[in-house]
Every structure is written in structure tokens, then in C-alpha cells.
Design an enzyme around this catalytic site. Structure first.
Site, PDB file in Angstrom:
ATOM      1  N   GLY A  65      66.474  13.567  93.657  1.00  0.00           N
ATOM      2  CA  GLY A  65      66.086  14.968  93.729  1.00  0.00           C
ATOM      3  C   GLY A  65      66.948  15.797  92.799  1.00  0.00           C
ATOM      4  N   GLY A  66      67.005  17.094  93.040  1.00  0.00           N
ATOM      5  CA  GLY A  66      67.830  17.938  92.184  1.00  0.00           C
ATOM      6  C   GLY A  66      67.511  19.408  92.330  1.00  0.00           C
ATOM      7  N   SER A  98      62.244  14.007  96.641  1.00  0.00           N
ATOM      8  CA  SER A  98      62.401  15.454  96.505  1.00  0.00           C
ATOM      9  C   SER A  98      61.801  15.964  95.190  1.00  0.00           C
ATOM     10  CB  SER A  98      63.884  15.812  96.615  1.00  0.00           C
ATOM     11  OG  SER A  98      64.059  17.202  96.769  1.00  0.00           O
ATOM     12  N   ALA A 120      59.786  12.565 100.559  1.00  0.00           N
ATOM     13  CA  ALA A 120      60.950  13.293 101.095  1.00  0.00           C
ATOM     14  C   ALA A 120      61.231  14.530 100.250  1.00  0.00           C
ATOM     15  CB  ALA A 120      62.167  12.388 101.148  1.00  0.00           C
ATOM     16  N   PRO A 123      62.389  21.114 100.797  1.00  0.00           N
ATOM     17  CA  PRO A 123      63.436  21.839 100.064  1.00  0.00           C
ATOM     18  C   PRO A 123      64.700  21.991 100.891  1.00  0.00           C
ATOM     19  CG  PRO A 123      61.756  23.365 100.844  1.00  0.00           C
ATOM     20  CD  PRO A 123      61.244  21.983 101.130  1.00  0.00           C
ATOM     21  N   LYS A 137      59.913  30.787 104.320  1.00  0.00           N
ATOM     22  CA  LYS A 137      59.408  31.284 103.043  1.00  0.00           C
ATOM     23  C   LYS A 137      59.569  30.244 101.941  1.00  0.00           C
ATOM     24  CE  LYS A 137      60.024  36.282 103.686  1.00  0.00           C
ATOM     25  NZ  LYS A 137      60.743  37.478 103.202  1.00  0.00           N
TER      26      LYS A 137
END
Length: 425
Positions: A65-66, A98, A120, A123, A137
Site C-alpha cells: 500500500g502507500g 491497499s 485489503a 483507507p 467521509k
């Protein structure tokens, strides 16, 4: 004979023409956290493919992810690319988690190697504490984004939504069955072979891939991109920050050393580049700064270790709290914090010891350096007058006790240009 040569020349020209007309497949490798250097590298690679009118771009992806901003830069470039972009989750054992899941879904062709997984994509807050409303949100924004991508690319919208909301993850076979990806390929050569003849829709219209005779052109990160990617790691950024602090303090305590100051300044600049993309807790930064101040105060005003102990505590607490995020990708490792804290304590401990020794050392120059020195009375000495030879110099001297000429004396006090002495016993 001439006829044979002429035929050979014709075949040679045809061969050269064929080679010249063969298009390229640009291969990029994105391995690790999605960050600004990876985004820059990917964008440049796609631009290179446009310049060369490449047949396709293959992004070999393996990421946990990142950063959301870096991910969106890459996706925007893929969605607006005139050259088909193939995201290939590989090698075996790799993942597109992600941000990687978003990027894979955005590709024109999504492929995975055996033994890989995707998903997965929930956030994770970075750099700020969020209430329930703010979390909702951000989650809703991510859901809308991934659904829009999946719809545009004809992929499983329901799976994409659940990947964000429930952080579901799928193997390559599950992803293929669910319509998340387009194919499974054992290796890069198999992928290139399997995508030959596939139709994809780019911004310039429908394109039929002809990868059978295309040349593979691997583009690696240049030195600058590799360096920036390396220092973007939170642990490396932290170490650079500490080296910068050590170097500047050493230069300030030893003016003119130059090298520590230069190394410290360079390290701080590199650390600041990394920290601008990382979730910094400013209270933690204040604790680290307070720790450094306490160390410096210990050098100036020895407190028998009290200030040093306080500095170590501030330093360790600040280090643990430095990156304010629940995302494990941007947290400091204790295996880095503890050694750095110990080295810091030893560093300032050595400076403290040297400063203490320098403070206690008897002066060897100036009038203070005369106190305690031995000399010889050159005349009789009383409370009013006398002359002594000390350190090769002739001085006026007085003494509370009578001292005979040629007797050995010791300097007790310096009064202007007169020494108060006593008889050496």
C-alpha cells in the site's frame, strides 16, 4: 555471383526494416510502499512509452500500500494513457494491497502471478486523529473512487467496494473467478504471450495488442529516484534526522571541525525531504528537541546525570510517538529506536565526560596557570617585598611567612603583577 549478393542485400534490408518497425514493451518495477518517488518513476515510464509509441507498459507490482496522493497520481496517468498499461502483480508471493489494489483495478489489463493476492484496500488515517464522521467521509470517498475505476474498466464493482469497506482480500484464482483481474501468468514471458491479440480501450480508442514480436525494454529507477525512495522509509528518515542533529551539535561544540557540520547539514536536508511526506506528530518532535536541549544543558551545567536521564526519556518517548498514524507502513521500528537512543545517550555521555574533564583540568596558560607552580626565591621574601623565579620568569612576590633566598616556593595567589607565595615543605 552478383545476383546472389543482390538477393542477400534485399533480405538484409527487409530484416533491418522489420527490426526497426518492431515496437517496444516498457517494463517498470514498483516494489515497496507507494510513495512520491514511485509515482514519479511510474509517470516518467508511461511518458517514455508515449514518446517511443510503445506497444504497452507493464508495471510489475508488489506493494503493501502507500500514500493516497501518490496512488492517485499513478492512477490518473494510467487512465489517461494512450499506451495500454498492464499491471502484473508479481513475482510469486507478491501482493497488491491497499493502494496496490486501486492501481491494479485501474489498469487496462490486470494480471497476477500464482501465489499472489489482492485487496485489503480500507483507507488508513495518516497524520491526524479523526472522529467517526471524518472516518466515514474518507471511507465513502475511497469507495466511490474504487467503484468508479472498476465500472470504467469493467471489473467486479461489488468486490471493489467490499475491498474498501471490509478489507477483503483474494488470491489470484479467486480474483480471476470474480472478474477482478483478466488473467493469471506464471512469468513475464507468459504474460506477454497471453496478452497478444487482446483488445483494450484507451483514451485514443480501441487498441489490439501485438506483443508477439515486441522488444522488452526494462526501465529501472535512476540513482535519484532510488535515493529518494530509500530515504522515504520512516526508519531511514529518523536515522538521517539523528545524524543531522549529532553533526550540527558536534560542529557547534567544536567550531572549525567542518566535516561533522557538512554531514549533519546534508543529513538534515535529506531527512526534511522524507518528513514532508510522512505523518509527523509535532508534540513528539518537540519532545525530541527538548531531549537534545537537555543534553546540551548537561554539557554546560553538569547535573550529575539528571539532565541526561531526562533527555533520554524525552528522546525515547518522542521517537515512539514521532509518526502519528495507525498505518504500520509509517511507524518506527523499536529495533531502530532503541539502538539510536542508546547511541545518543553514549554520544552525549562522551561529550559530557570530555566537558567535565576540561572543566576540572588545571589551567596551563595565563595567570591562573601560575597557581600551584613551584619556583625559587631569588631574594629574601616577607609581607612587603621579594623576588622569585617561576616558570623561567622573574616575578615580584610577597609571603605571610619569611622566606630565605634560594628556598623553594609555591605560588598561592596572583595579585596583578605580584605573586603571593609560601615556602614549599
Amino acid at each position: 555471383m552478383v545476383k546472389n549478393i543482390f538477393i542477400c542485400l534485399i533480405f538484409l534490408c527487409l530484416f533491418i526494416s522489420s527490426e526497426a518497425s518492431a515496437k517496444e514493451i516498457i517494463v517498470l518495477t514498483v516494489n515497496g510502499v507507494i510513495n512520491p518517488p514511485h509515482a514519479e518513476y511510474t509517470v516518467k515510464g508511461i511518458h517514455k512509452a508515449h514518446e517511443k509509441n510503445a506497444e504497452a507498459v507493464i508495471i510489475q507490482l508488489d506493494t503493501p500500500g502507500g500514500l493516497d496522493t501518490s496512488m492517485r497520481i499513478i492512477i490518473k496517468e494510467i487512465l489517461n494513457s494512450q499506451v495500454p498499461v498492464i499491471v502484473y502483480v508479481s513475482p510469486k508471493g507478491a501482493r497488491a494491497a491497499s493502494a496496490g489494489a486501486f492501481i491494479t483495478l485501474a489498469s487496462h489489463i490486470a494480471a497476477m502471478a500464482p501465489g499472489t493476492n489482492i485487496g485489503a484496500a480500507h483507507p488508513v488515517a495518516i497524520g491526524e486523529k479523526m472522529d467517526k464522521t471524518m472516518v466515514e467521509k474518507i471511507t465513502n470517498d475511497a469507495v466511490a473512487y474504487i467503484k468508479s475505476i472498476a465500472r470504467q474498466k469493467g471489473r467486479n464493482i461489488e468486490w471493489a467496494e467490499q475491498a474498501v469497506i471490509k478489507s477483503i482480500s483474494s488470491t489470484e484464482t479467486e480474483a480471476l473467478k470474480l472478474g477482478v483481474i483478466d488473467l493469471i501468468a506464471d512469468d513475464l514471458n507468459s504474460l506477454i504471450k497471453n496478452v497478444n491479440g487482446m483488445k483494450v480501450k484507451t483514451v485514443r480508442g480501441e487498441v489490439i495488442l501485438n506483443t508477439k514480436s515486441a522488444n522488452i525494454n526494462r526501465i529501472e529507477m535512476n540513482f535519484r529516484e532510488r535515493l529518494l525512495n530509500f530515504i522515504s522509509d520512516p526508519n531511514i528518515a529518523y536515522i538521517l534526522l539523528m545524524i543531522g542533529i549529532y553533526g550540527i551539535i558536534f560542529e557547534l561544540s567544536n567550531p572549525g571541525a567542518i566535516l561533522p557540520g557538512v554531514i549533519g547539514a546534508i543529513s538534515l536536508i535529506l531527512a526534511f525531504y522524507s518528513l514532508q511526506t510522512l505523518p509527523i506528530n509535532y508534540a513528539a518532535g518537540g519532545l525530541i528537541l527538548l531531549g537534545v536541549i537537555l543534553f546540551i544543558l548537561e554539557l554546560k551545567f553538569p547535573s550529575h546525570g539528571v539532565l541526561t536521564l531526562g533527555g533520554i526519556i524525552c528522546f525515547i518517548l518522542g521517537s515512539i510517538m514521532l509518526f502519528d498514524t495507525a498505518n504500520p507502513l509509517f511507524k518506527l521500528s523499536l529495533s531502530v529506536i532503541i539502538p539510536v537512543s542508546i547511541i545518543t545517550a553514549l554520544f552525549f555521555g562522551v561529550l559530557l565526560r570530555l566537558a567535565y574533564k576540561a572543566h576540572k583540568r588545571k589551567p596551563i596558560t595565563g595567570v591562573e596557570g601560575l597557581i600551584g607552580l613551584r619556583g625559587i626565591a631569588k631574594t629574601d621574601i616577607d609581607k612587603r617585598y621579594g623576588m622569585v623565579m617561576v616558570h623561567g620568569e622573574l616575578w615580584q612576590a610577597i609571603s605571610d611567612d619569611a622566606i630565605k633566598k634560594d628556598e623553594e616556593i609555591i605560588v598561592e595567589e596572583v595579585r596583578g603583577l605580584t605573586l603571593k607565595v609560601r615556602k614549599a615543605y
